[in-house]
Design a protein around this motif. Structure first.
Motif, PDB file in Angstrom:
ATOM      1  N   TRP A  68      35.118  40.499  22.424  1.00  0.00           N
ATOM      2  CA  TRP A  68      33.644  39.856  21.278  1.00  0.00           C
ATOM      3  C   TRP A  68      33.222  40.193  20.447  1.00  0.00           C
ATOM      4  O   TRP A  68      33.381  39.284  19.910  1.00  0.00           O
ATOM      5  CB  TRP A  68      33.261  38.976  23.568  1.00  0.00           C
ATOM      6  CG  TRP A  68      32.813  37.722  23.381  1.00  0.00           C
ATOM      7  CD1 TRP A  68      32.178  36.950  21.819  1.00  0.00           C
ATOM      8  CD2 TRP A  68      31.782  36.959  23.578  1.00  0.00           C
ATOM      9  NE1 TRP A  68      31.986  35.901  21.791  1.00  0.00           N
ATOM     10  CE2 TRP A  68      31.385  36.183  22.873  1.00  0.00           C
ATOM     11  CE3 TRP A  68      31.709  37.144  25.378  1.00  0.00           C
ATOM     12  CZ2 TRP A  68      31.125  35.386  23.855  1.00  0.00           C
ATOM     13  CZ3 TRP A  68      31.244  36.594  25.479  1.00  0.00           C
ATOM     14  CH2 TRP A  68      30.378  35.447  25.159  1.00  0.00           C
TER      15      TRP A  68
ATOM     16  N   ARG B  96      33.500  37.902  16.623  1.00  0.00           N
ATOM     17  CA  ARG B  96      32.463  37.095  16.594  1.00  0.00           C
ATOM     18  C   ARG B  96      31.474  37.277  14.736  1.00  0.00           C
ATOM     19  O   ARG B  96      31.072  36.224  14.590  1.00  0.00           O
ATOM     20  CB  ARG B  96      31.345  36.803  17.220  1.00  0.00           C
ATOM     21  CG  ARG B  96      30.407  38.128  17.418  1.00  0.00           C
ATOM     22  CD  ARG B  96      29.025  38.106  17.567  1.00  0.00           C
ATOM     23  NE  ARG B  96      28.059  38.628  17.638  1.00  0.00           N
ATOM     24  CZ  ARG B  96      27.124  39.225  17.819  1.00  0.00           C
ATOM     25  NH1 ARG B  96      26.090  37.883  17.323  1.00  0.00           N
ATOM     26  NH2 ARG B  96      25.708  39.602  18.513  1.00  0.00           N
TER      27      ARG B  96
ATOM     28  N   ASP C 168      24.051  26.629  19.646  1.00  0.00           N
ATOM     29  CA  ASP C 168      25.103  28.185  19.511  1.00  0.00           C
ATOM     30  C   ASP C 168      24.289  29.415  20.624  1.00  0.00           C
ATOM     31  O   ASP C 168      25.249  30.293  20.744  1.00  0.00           O
ATOM     32  CB  ASP C 168      25.297  28.717  18.694  1.00  0.00           C
ATOM     33  CG  ASP C 168      25.971  27.975  17.666  1.00  0.00           C
ATOM     34  OD1 ASP C 168      26.576  27.340  18.023  1.00  0.00           O
ATOM     35  OD2 ASP C 168      25.658  28.087  16.381  1.00  0.00           O
TER      36      ASP C 168
END
Length: 483
Positions: A316, A320, A340
């Protein structure tokens, strides 16, 4: 006078459990407060603050590699009390140097303190690993490791609440009041004194009246040879890729956190992640010490429970950061009120918590391969040495602004390699016990025979190398007797 706290072992100074608690508290007021100081931005406020922090931390980690690698030799020679006390003193110098830099902006003292804390970090963590691995019984090793590392996290929580309180209403950089440095130095000074509550191993007695260890003193040259000899242990050597990334998440996480988030958001993330580490550590300990399962089963479940989410978190992380440009930070850093923030929060928690638990797994696996106090000290030293080397490399890589996606990908690769290495060791090389069992029910630790051979007391022979036909060695006298 011993006394009893409900739910805990009897409180007495010579108890293995409480010796481990003391060591954990020492790590809490040293390494725990060190993490808090970094989150707080100690030494900040000067134009060259960022450069100072990079130089000092790189110096610290480079020295740490050597001090930890040979810290087992020092501990076996001078004992845990003096080793731990020396381990605390370097942290006091470090805090003082940051205070000095805050006031004067001169780099000389912090660099000197970086060397001092590098030496001290190796000694304090070797002491922690030594006691956690060699004072515990095989079925309680996970709880000892969890206790010592969780007390480090408690130290970080106590220190970490300070930046959260200071910065809760502001996105601006806040200076560090002198009172914070003074309180931290006083706490560490008390820790240095309390280090002398650590008793020599021969004075530590289990609840059943047996001693945890009685080690015949050896000369420094012999100890050094024994430390170097451990590098011939192939099981230890193949674990090195697992050791290297064990604290890189601190460097990487702090860097990308500062790049992407504002000050109060960074403070919140740092505080909550350390708080969550504590119950997660206890949950892992429940798995590693669960007597309903075999040792190999516990190792596999613990590895799966940490390794799978750890790999997922770093995948992840790679995804990102694919569009992050370190030369162009966001004009408005993320705040905890932004939409976010939730996803960033969960990723940071996964990354921090499971990367922290990776160290629990390493120490548990090391503890599976020997009950020898000498070997435990050397194992702990080598692990902490390579951990420091990996952290130093990460500081260097981060200082030249390597793209975050590449930095995260390399850390991910090392963690993944470590998971598969431990999987192999768990499947094929973890035995149910590190004791030889004689047909009459007598047990002797394997390390007693190994060390007797190393000391020349017991020669290598056929009858001492097979289970069921063993010569025992009196741990105190070294005399041989047939079982």
């Amino acid at each position: 006078m011993p006394f009893k706290i409900p739910g805990l072992p009897e409180v007495r100074l010579n108890s293995p459990y409480w010796q481990n608690v003391i060591t954990g508290c020492l790590v809490g007021v040293t390494a725990g407060l060190y993490v808090a100081l970094n989150l707080l931005g100690a030494g900040g406020g000067k134009p060259n603050s960022a450069n100072m922090v990079q130089i000092v931390n790189a110096t610290l980690c480079a020295v740490w590699f050597f001090s930890a690698s040979f810290g087992g030799t020092v501990l076996n020679k001078i004992g845990p009390a003096i080793t731990a006390c020396l381990g605390v003193l370097g942290y006091i110098l470090y805090v003082g140097s940051l205070w000095y830099f805050d006031q004067h902006g001169q780099l000389g003292f912090p660099i000197f303190a970086g060397v001092a804390i590098g030496l001290s970090a190796g000694l304090i963590f070797v002491t922690m690993g030594y006691i956690a691995m060699s004072y515990s019984e095989e079925d309680e090793r996970g709880s000892y490791i969890t206790m010592s590392i969780n007390l480090q996290a408690v130290g970080a929580v106590i220190g970490g609440i300070i930046p959260l309180i200071i910065n809760k209403d502001s996105t601006e950089a806040a200076g560090v009041p002198p009172a914070v440095y003074i309180v931290f130095i006083v706490m560490m000074g008390i820790g240095a004194i309390c280090a002398f509550l650590l008793l020599p191993p021969e004075k530590v007695v289990r609840d059943d009246g047996t001693q945890v260890a009685t080690i015949k003193p050896r000369g420094f040259v012999e100890e050094l040879k024994a430390n170097l000899e451990i590098f011939r242990d192939w099981k230890l050597l193949i674990m090195v890729p697992a050791f290297l990334p064990a604290e890189c998440f601190l460097v990487y996480g702090g860097s990308v956190n500062a790049f992407h988030n504002n000050l109060r958001t960074r403070s919140l993330l740092g505080f909550i992640s350390v708080v969550l580490q504590i119950p997660a550590g206890w949950a892992l300990q429940w798995v590693l010490d669960n007597k309903k399962w075999k040792r190999r089963t516990r190792a596999l479940l613990g590895l799966g429970g940490v390794g799978v989410p750890l790999i997922a978190a770093w995948v992840w992380e790679v995804v990102r950061t694919r569009n992050y440009d370190r030369s162009n930070p966001p004009t408005r850093p993320m705040d905890w009120s932004d939409d976010d923030f939730v996803s960033i929060f969960f990723l940071f928690m996964m990354n921090w918590v499971f990367s922290s638990l990776w160290q629990y797994i390493i120490l548990y696996f090391l503890g599976c391969f020997s009950n020898s106090p000498r070997k435990a000290a050397n194992y702990a030293g080598v692990f902490r040495g390579f951990l420091g080397a990996g952290e130093a490399i990460c500081f260097g890589v981060d200082s030249i602004a390597v793209p975050y996606i590449k930095e995260a990908a390399v850390i991910f690769a090392f963690y993944t390699a470590g998971v598969f290495i431990f999987l192999y060791l768990a499947l094929f090389h973890i035995s149910e016990t590190e004791y030889f069992k004689h047909e009459e029910g007598v047990v002797i630790p394997k390390h007693v025979i190994e060390e007797a051979r190393a000391d020349g007391v017991l020669p290598e022979s056929e009858e001492t190398s097979k289970e069921g036909s063993l010569q025992g060695v009196n741990v105190e006298t070294g005399e041989k007797h047939q079982l």
